[in-house]
Design a protein around this motif. Structure first.
Motif, PDB file in Angstrom:
ATOM      1  N   PRO A  38      60.519   8.311 -25.577  1.00  0.00           N
ATOM      2  CA  PRO A  38      59.474   8.764 -26.500  1.00  0.00           C
ATOM      3  C   PRO A  38      59.556   8.103 -27.869  1.00  0.00           C
ATOM      4  CG  PRO A  38      61.117  10.475 -26.196  1.00  0.00           C
ATOM      5  CD  PRO A  38      61.424   9.399 -25.199  1.00  0.00           C
ATOM      6  N   PHE A  39      60.703   7.498 -28.195  1.00  0.00           N
ATOM      7  CA  PHE A  39      60.807   6.776 -29.452  1.00  0.00           C
ATOM      8  C   PHE A  39      59.786   5.632 -29.504  1.00  0.00           C
ATOM      9  CE2 PHE A  39      62.725   3.447 -32.141  1.00  0.00           C
ATOM     10  CZ  PHE A  39      62.775   4.153 -33.327  1.00  0.00           C
ATOM     11  N   LEU A  40      59.477   5.047 -28.359  1.00  0.00           N
ATOM     12  CA  LEU A  40      58.468   3.986 -28.319  1.00  0.00           C
ATOM     13  C   LEU A  40      57.097   4.521 -28.709  1.00  0.00           C
ATOM     14  CD1 LEU A  40      59.443   1.936 -25.134  1.00  0.00           C
ATOM     15  CD2 LEU A  40      59.847   1.379 -27.530  1.00  0.00           C
ATOM     16  N   TRP A  41      56.814   5.757 -28.352  1.00  0.00           N
ATOM     17  CA  TRP A  41      55.542   6.357 -28.766  1.00  0.00           C
ATOM     18  C   TRP A  41      55.504   6.542 -30.282  1.00  0.00           C
ATOM     19  CZ3 TRP A  41      55.735  10.335 -24.275  1.00  0.00           C
ATOM     20  CH2 TRP A  41      55.156   9.772 -23.130  1.00  0.00           C
ATOM     21  N   LEU A  42      56.630   6.945 -30.856  1.00  0.00           N
ATOM     22  CA  LEU A  42      56.699   7.082 -32.311  1.00  0.00           C
ATOM     23  C   LEU A  42      56.453   5.734 -32.979  1.00  0.00           C
ATOM     24  CD1 LEU A  42      57.341   8.663 -34.905  1.00  0.00           C
ATOM     25  CD2 LEU A  42      59.754   8.110 -34.506  1.00  0.00           C
ATOM     26  N   VAL A  43      57.109   4.698 -32.490  1.00  0.00           N
ATOM     27  CA  VAL A  43      56.917   3.351 -33.038  1.00  0.00           C
ATOM     28  C   VAL A  43      55.452   2.932 -32.890  1.00  0.00           C
ATOM     29  CG1 VAL A  43      57.503   0.916 -32.723  1.00  0.00           C
ATOM     30  CG2 VAL A  43      59.309   2.650 -32.696  1.00  0.00           C
ATOM     31  N   ASN A  44      54.866   3.218 -31.746  1.00  0.00           N
ATOM     32  CA  ASN A  44      53.472   2.857 -31.498  1.00  0.00           C
ATOM     33  C   ASN A  44      52.544   3.535 -32.503  1.00  0.00           C
ATOM     34  OD1 ASN A  44      51.701   1.321 -29.976  1.00  0.00           O
ATOM     35  ND2 ASN A  44      51.359   2.906 -28.466  1.00  0.00           N
ATOM     36  N   VAL A  45      52.756   4.808 -32.746  1.00  0.00           N
ATOM     37  CA  VAL A  45      51.908   5.541 -33.689  1.00  0.00           C
ATOM     38  C   VAL A  45      52.082   4.987 -35.103  1.00  0.00           C
ATOM     39  CG1 VAL A  45      51.529   7.788 -34.781  1.00  0.00           C
ATOM     40  CG2 VAL A  45      51.813   7.640 -32.310  1.00  0.00           C
ATOM     41  N   VAL A  46      53.323   4.767 -35.508  1.00  0.00           N
ATOM     42  CA  VAL A  46      53.578   4.287 -36.868  1.00  0.00           C
ATOM     43  C   VAL A  46      53.031   2.873 -37.069  1.00  0.00           C
ATOM     44  CG1 VAL A  46      55.413   3.632 -38.484  1.00  0.00           C
ATOM     45  CG2 VAL A  46      55.569   5.788 -37.227  1.00  0.00           C
ATOM     46  N   TRP A  47      53.283   1.987 -36.133  1.00  0.00           N
ATOM     47  CA  TRP A  47      52.853   0.599 -36.285  1.00  0.00           C
ATOM     48  C   TRP A  47      51.342   0.426 -36.200  1.00  0.00           C
ATOM     49  CZ3 TRP A  47      56.421  -3.156 -33.118  1.00  0.00           C
ATOM     50  CH2 TRP A  47      57.603  -3.344 -33.815  1.00  0.00           C
ATOM     51  N   PHE A  48      50.710   1.145 -35.288  1.00  0.00           N
ATOM     52  CA  PHE A  48      49.305   0.861 -34.996  1.00  0.00           C
ATOM     53  C   PHE A  48      48.328   1.876 -35.584  1.00  0.00           C
ATOM     54  CE2 PHE A  48      51.466  -1.629 -31.755  1.00  0.00           C
ATOM     55  CZ  PHE A  48      50.794  -2.837 -31.869  1.00  0.00           C
ATOM     56  N   PHE A  49      48.800   2.864 -36.337  1.00  0.00           N
ATOM     57  CA  PHE A  49      47.899   3.859 -36.901  1.00  0.00           C
ATOM     58  C   PHE A  49      46.847   3.200 -37.794  1.00  0.00           C
ATOM     59  CE2 PHE A  49      46.424   6.943 -39.964  1.00  0.00           C
ATOM     60  CZ  PHE A  49      46.102   8.014 -39.152  1.00  0.00           C
ATOM     61  N   ARG A  50      47.294   2.324 -38.677  1.00  0.00           N
ATOM     62  CA  ARG A  50      46.364   1.659 -39.594  1.00  0.00           C
ATOM     63  C   ARG A  50      45.381   0.768 -38.837  1.00  0.00           C
ATOM     64  NH1 ARG A  50      49.068  -1.820 -43.812  1.00  0.00           N
ATOM     65  NH2 ARG A  50      50.579  -0.143 -43.654  1.00  0.00           N
ATOM     66  N   GLU A  51      45.888   0.071 -37.820  1.00  0.00           N
ATOM     67  CA  GLU A  51      45.005  -0.785 -37.005  1.00  0.00           C
ATOM     68  C   GLU A  51      43.933   0.042 -36.308  1.00  0.00           C
ATOM     69  OE1 GLU A  51      44.749  -4.112 -36.419  1.00  0.00           O
ATOM     70  OE2 GLU A  51      46.262  -4.464 -37.948  1.00  0.00           O
ATOM     71  N   ALA A  52      44.312   1.239 -35.855  1.00  0.00           N
ATOM     72  CA  ALA A  52      43.392   2.060 -35.078  1.00  0.00           C
ATOM     73  C   ALA A  52      42.393   2.824 -35.936  1.00  0.00           C
ATOM     74  CB  ALA A  52      44.185   3.043 -34.224  1.00  0.00           C
TER      75      ALA A  52
END
Length: 112
Positions: A38-52
């Protein structure tokens, strides 16, 4: 000082990636979270929030937004399940006797 200057070469900069690569990377992190990471999901949210949600619209943005939302939902689910398990285990471990001891990595000494 020179060591620090060279280390910035290895940081992730989404601005330099083409949109197709951003989508591919976001999808990989989303799918990786299903491998009990689930740490990958956290990274995904943090990294791509601005892009999305902040950047102007582009073709791949809708799919990235979907992956970010699902990653956030999966992360929240994991946090809820893990918090519930930790609370139950801490509360009832002593009452479970031998089973509680087998589930423990270290067995606390003293009176339960």
């Amino acid at each position: 000082m020179a060591k620090y200057q060279d280390s910035h070469k290895f940081t992730m900069n989404l601005e330099r990636l083409p949109n197709e690569e951003k989508l591919s990377l976001c999808r990989k992190y989303y799918l990786g979270g299903f491998a009990f990471l689930p740490f990958l999901w956290l990274v995904n949210v943090v990294w791509f929030f601005r892009e999305a949600f902040v950047k102007p619209a582009y073709t791949e943005q809708l799919q990235i937004k979907t992956y970010v939302k699902r990653s956030a939902l999966g992360l929240l689910l994991w946090v809820a399940v893990l918090t519930t398990w930790i609370t139950i285990f801490q509360h009832f471990r002593a009452e479970w006797g031998e089973v509680g001891d087998y589930l423990s990595f270290t067995i606390p000494l003293g009176i339960p």
